[in-house]
Design a protein around this motif. Structure first.
Motif, PDB file in Angstrom:
ATOM      1  N   VAL A  89      50.168  16.296 -25.803  1.00 56.10           N
ATOM      2  CA  VAL A  89      48.936  16.385 -25.016  1.00 56.10           C
ATOM      3  C   VAL A  89      48.248  15.025 -25.030  1.00 56.10           C
ATOM      4  O   VAL A  89      47.945  14.483 -26.096  1.00 56.10           O
ATOM      5  CB  VAL A  89      47.982  17.449 -25.599  1.00 56.10           C
ATOM      6  N   LEU A 107      44.946  23.060 -25.841  1.00 62.61           N
ATOM      7  CA  LEU A 107      44.593  21.823 -25.126  1.00 62.61           C
ATOM      8  C   LEU A 107      45.598  21.474 -24.040  1.00 62.61           C
ATOM      9  O   LEU A 107      45.294  20.687 -23.148  1.00 62.61           O
ATOM     10  CB  LEU A 107      44.458  20.667 -26.112  1.00 62.61           C
ATOM     11  N   LEU A 131      46.182  23.197 -21.770  1.00 67.53           N
ATOM     12  CA  LEU A 131      45.591  23.747 -20.542  1.00 67.53           C
ATOM     13  C   LEU A 131      44.529  22.835 -19.936  1.00 67.53           C
ATOM     14  O   LEU A 131      43.923  23.167 -18.925  1.00 67.53           O
ATOM     15  CB  LEU A 131      44.947  25.107 -20.844  1.00 67.53           C
ATOM     16  N   GLY A 132      44.278  21.696 -20.546  1.00 64.44           N
ATOM     17  CA  GLY A 132      43.205  20.821 -20.061  1.00 64.44           C
ATOM     18  C   GLY A 132      41.913  21.141 -20.774  1.00 64.44           C
ATOM     19  O   GLY A 132      41.919  21.866 -21.780  1.00 64.44           O
ATOM     20  N   LEU A 133      40.810  20.597 -20.282  1.00 63.37           N
ATOM     21  CA  LEU A 133      39.557  20.799 -21.002  1.00 63.37           C
ATOM     22  C   LEU A 133      38.446  21.365 -20.126  1.00 63.37           C
ATOM     23  O   LEU A 133      37.272  21.274 -20.459  1.00 63.37           O
ATOM     24  CB  LEU A 133      39.095  19.484 -21.646  1.00 63.37           C
ATOM     25  N   ASP A 134      38.835  21.969 -19.012  1.00 64.70           N
ATOM     26  CA  ASP A 134      37.815  22.586 -18.170  1.00 64.70           C
ATOM     27  C   ASP A 134      37.366  23.892 -18.798  1.00 64.70           C
ATOM     28  O   ASP A 134      38.151  24.843 -18.900  1.00 64.70           O
ATOM     29  CB  ASP A 134      38.373  22.898 -16.781  1.00 64.70           C
ATOM     30  N   ASP A 135      36.105  23.941 -19.181  1.00 65.70           N
ATOM     31  CA  ASP A 135      35.561  25.159 -19.780  1.00 65.70           C
ATOM     32  C   ASP A 135      36.388  25.631 -20.972  1.00 65.70           C
ATOM     33  O   ASP A 135      36.478  26.822 -21.254  1.00 65.70           O
ATOM     34  CB  ASP A 135      35.473  26.284 -18.738  1.00 65.70           C
ATOM     35  N   TYR A 142      37.109  24.796 -25.132  1.00 66.29           N
ATOM     36  CA  TYR A 142      36.710  24.109 -26.361  1.00 66.29           C
ATOM     37  C   TYR A 142      37.732  24.474 -27.424  1.00 66.29           C
ATOM     38  O   TYR A 142      38.007  25.656 -27.620  1.00 66.29           O
ATOM     39  CB  TYR A 142      35.318  24.554 -26.813  1.00 66.29           C
ATOM     40  N   MET A 149      44.809  14.256 -20.474  1.00 72.69           N
ATOM     41  CA  MET A 149      43.661  14.671 -19.650  1.00 72.69           C
ATOM     42  C   MET A 149      43.490  13.662 -18.524  1.00 72.69           C
ATOM     43  O   MET A 149      43.294  12.476 -18.785  1.00 72.69           O
ATOM     44  CB  MET A 149      42.428  14.603 -20.533  1.00 72.69           C
ATOM     45  N   ARG A 184      39.304  15.359 -14.870  1.00 79.73           N
ATOM     46  CA  ARG A 184      38.975  16.430 -15.817  1.00 79.73           C
ATOM     47  C   ARG A 184      37.811  16.086 -16.725  1.00 79.73           C
ATOM     48  O   ARG A 184      37.140  16.957 -17.226  1.00 79.73           O
ATOM     49  CB  ARG A 184      40.204  16.694 -16.709  1.00 79.73           C
ATOM     50  N   SER A 199      35.053  14.830 -16.146  1.00 78.49           N
ATOM     51  CA  SER A 199      33.704  15.053 -15.667  1.00 78.49           C
ATOM     52  C   SER A 199      33.462  16.534 -15.442  1.00 78.49           C
ATOM     53  O   SER A 199      33.910  17.368 -16.216  1.00 78.49           O
ATOM     54  CB  SER A 199      33.468  14.233 -14.416  1.00 78.49           C
ATOM     55  N   ASP A 233      34.348  19.203 -13.632  1.00 83.02           N
ATOM     56  CA  ASP A 233      35.119  20.247 -12.966  1.00 83.02           C
ATOM     57  C   ASP A 233      34.734  21.615 -13.497  1.00 83.02           C
ATOM     58  O   ASP A 233      34.767  22.598 -12.794  1.00 83.02           O
ATOM     59  CB  ASP A 233      36.610  20.046 -13.197  1.00 83.02           C
ATOM     60  N   GLY A 234      34.385  21.663 -14.764  1.00 77.98           N
ATOM     61  CA  GLY A 234      34.104  22.943 -15.415  1.00 77.98           C
ATOM     62  C   GLY A 234      32.959  23.649 -14.725  1.00 77.98           C
ATOM     63  O   GLY A 234      32.058  23.028 -14.172  1.00 77.98           O
ATOM     64  N   SER A 235      32.986  24.968 -14.778  1.00 75.07           N
ATOM     65  CA  SER A 235      31.961  25.728 -14.069  1.00 75.07           C
ATOM     66  C   SER A 235      30.874  26.240 -14.997  1.00 75.07           C
ATOM     67  O   SER A 235      29.881  26.767 -14.552  1.00 75.07           O
ATOM     68  CB  SER A 235      32.597  26.893 -13.326  1.00 75.07           C
ATOM     69  N   VAL A 236      31.069  26.091 -16.287  1.00 79.12           N
ATOM     70  CA  VAL A 236      30.087  26.632 -17.222  1.00 79.12           C
ATOM     71  C   VAL A 236      29.128  25.529 -17.661  1.00 79.12           C
ATOM     72  O   VAL A 236      29.504  24.639 -18.407  1.00 79.12           O
ATOM     73  CB  VAL A 236      30.775  27.228 -18.470  1.00 79.12           C
TER      74      VAL A 236
END
Ligand code: PLP
Ligand code: PLP
Lengths: 399, 399
Positions: free
Chosen positions: A97, A229, A231-235, A237, B1, B5, B7, B9-12
């Protein structure tokens, strides 16, 4: 201080949310176990949630060097730059990763990391979905922060894990995050890459964050060692720690991986809540990723695997119900044999008093079938494990 | 990453209360100072809130011995029994306060101790009175816990401290606790036994708790070294730490003293929030009370006193307004000379850029006259202090 002063002369009552934090049952058991030991009884401790091994020698040596060099001042709140780089590099080398150090924040244990993620994400009243059973601090810390844990019963049919399908059924308005651990405490069960991807997809669809506690990462036996990780880091943790795989529980050092924006916010939270993690520990942990250390850790992993391969069939033989083989951590979450009628709390108390084996009752991990479950930690070597099995067998015969 | 990613992109979105935690101005200054240093400029750091000294040798040696002995497992959440006894004993020997170890809970720094006390005492919405200026984490941590800091402006007329009289005037419904620090950050001012007793009496009368942050205890110059614990423990919480007097900032080790009931509640909170403080640090800290260590600490105290006695008149000479001599800690909180028209933020920025002296603007400690104040930390030796004074003098001439 006179004796009278010790009690409740004070007029300011403690906060209800603080008083609501119940002690872990295992603490009372542990205290009793120590009493019995002080009275000369032999106790086998299968309740302990940390490796019996001390910290690997190269890490100890690095810690001693740091002290000899007087490296004892505060570090930046997000951790030493070298350590953040080393952790990021570990994900590259071991998990393929590609992650920059700006995605990593060093914290005082996974405990500190959890508190930072919860504080960064949650408003008072927000709901967080967790499986029942799970690591008890999740729900306690959530409540302290004014958030609401939404406990979803999970059983052997889903390996005691929240699946996307089950989470979807249990979804309710206000759910802002979902917490899973893999490998898990108290069950040792592991989520594979597919299950993680499904949970992440569900969370994204519902506008919630996925928090994956990977504190037992690396402690897996004959299954792939994965990280969310990938899966990326969008939403997403990821919580981790040097405590378990790296054998550094007492050093209080962990980390969180997240988006750059979230790391910046958690950095500021950490400045206020913690200032920083322990400095000698951070220098010591730089040695955790050295080949020499990793070789020691691999041999310890194999030792845990051997213990599991001994204890799992032995407990099943005694009638404990562990339908699926737990593939990670150092825990077996066992259903009481059918013929045992008493509650797990009464059972573990008698087990301790009568044959000197300490295990943790299910009640410490939730409510769902807690009275029918026990957690065995194989954080003792094969000899004491074998002795424990004999003692449990003789106890069961007398039931 | 991938870059995208990183920045948003996340929705939460992150929680408003987390985003509301502002970075300390000093962090930006520090980053800029490091840039200037990397470019070859000489910077004198008078912004640093920790002793320049490394941890005393006997404590380092004890830490190394603990590591050599593999003492790296979790300790009880309340701390090692020996350490709790040693801290309690210290109060007896040094302050004549008779206190049992059951009144002491070891925490990850005064930071951890503050979080425990606030969590134990406060319900969401409770108000806590603090002076402005004061240590910035008080109000940030209070807000994270859903409590409401009630900042009361305090000025040179009361030595920048809340007095009972001033607190009484500012009292408002819902005030459940009052926080003072003595010696204080950022002002170095010290509350005497009488002032503490008056504050305690007021709090008791009003049904509030008094929280006294004694983290700079021991660092006092020609005034009595006192502890609020002499007042008993009814509705009184004392925070302390090995960070400052004992020179152990990076070890993250502090404690709280309170009633037995409150310690028991904080013990359970600590199990969930922290698990425990760092183990090698706890073993090392046992050496903090040895005569050999205390002798080193006394010589360091004298060094701080000498520095204060140099810097205080030198700054006054340059027109900085420090009406009362600050008797403790290692800070001078100085009003800008009348003729300086710019805000403290602009002033410290220019001071850094133009003559390479780093100090902290008042804005980091509150709002009250913050634009007219600076904090000088005498955490550098006499030579750099003298050089700093020369640089500041030449800067002032050019104003
Ligand atoms: C699942 C899980 N998460 C987090 C933690 C916290 O560990 P630490 O703070 O030592 O990293 C533990 C400790 O037992 C755990 O079992
Ligand atoms: C007044 C005051 N209280 C508490 C702290 C927290 O210190 P620590 O967590 O290192 O004990 C500090 C640190 O600067 C401080 O100045």
């Amino acid at each position: 201080m006179s004796r009278g002063r010790d009690s409740l002369d004070g007029s300011v009552p403690l906060a209800a949310r603080a008083r609501a934090v119940q002690p872990f049952h295992v603490m009372r058991l542990l205290a009793r176990a120590h009493e019995l030991e002080a009275a000369g009884r032999s106790i086998i401790h299968l309740e302990v949630g940390e490796p019996d091994f001390a910290t690997p020698e190269p890490i100890l040596a690095a810690g001693q060097r740091a002290l000899a060099a007087g490296l004892t001042h505060y570090t930046p709140a997000a951790g030493l730059a070298e350590l953040r780089r080393a952790i990021a590099g570990h994900y590259g080398r071991r998990y393929g990763v590609d992650l920059g150090p700006e995605h990593i924040l060093v914290a005082p244990g996974a405990s500190g990391a959890l508190q930072l993620v919860f504080s960064a994400l949650l408003e008072p009243g927000d709901r967080v979905m967790i499986g029942d059973p799970s690591y008890p601090c999740y729900r306690q810390v959530l409540r302290l922060l004014g958030a609401e844990p939404l406990s979803v019963p999970v059983g052997a049919d889903s390996d005691f894990q929240l699946t996307a399908e089950r989470a979807e059924r249990a979804w309710s308005p206000g759910v802002r995050a979902l917490v899973v651990a893999s490998p898990a405490n108290p069950t040792g069960s592991v989520l594979d890459a597919r299950a993680l991807a499904d949970l992440h997809a569900l969370c994204r669809e519902r506008g919630a964050a996925l928090i994956v506690d990977e504190i037992y990462q690396g402690l897996v036996y004959r299954v792939p060692d994965v990280t969310a990780l990938a899966l990326g880091l969008d939403d997403l943790y990821v919580i981790n720690s040097f405590s378990k795989y790296f054998g550094m529980t007492g050093w209080r050092l962990g980390w969180v991986a997240g988006s750059v924006e979230s790391i910046q916010v958690m950095d500021r939270l950490s400045q206020n809540l913690f200032i920083a993690a322990n400095t000698p520990a951070q220098h010591a942990a730089l040695a955790a990723f050295e080949p020499e250390t990793l070789a020691i850790l691999e041999s310890r992993r194999l030792a845990f695997e051997t213990r599991r391969d001994f204890l799992l069939p032995a407990l099943r033989e005694l009638g404990f119900r562990i339908p699926n083989r737990p593939d990670g951590a150092f825990y077996l979450y066992a259903g009481l044999p059918e013929r045992v009628r008493e509650d797990s709390m009464a059972f573990v108390t008698r087990l301790l008093e009568e044959v000197g084996v300490a295990v943790t009752p299910g009640h410490d991990f939730g409510d769902h079938a807690a009275g029918r479950h026990l957690r065995f930690a194989y954080t003792r070597d094969l000899d004491p494990l074998a002795e424990a099995v004999e003692r449990i067998a003789s106890f069961m015969e007398r039931l």
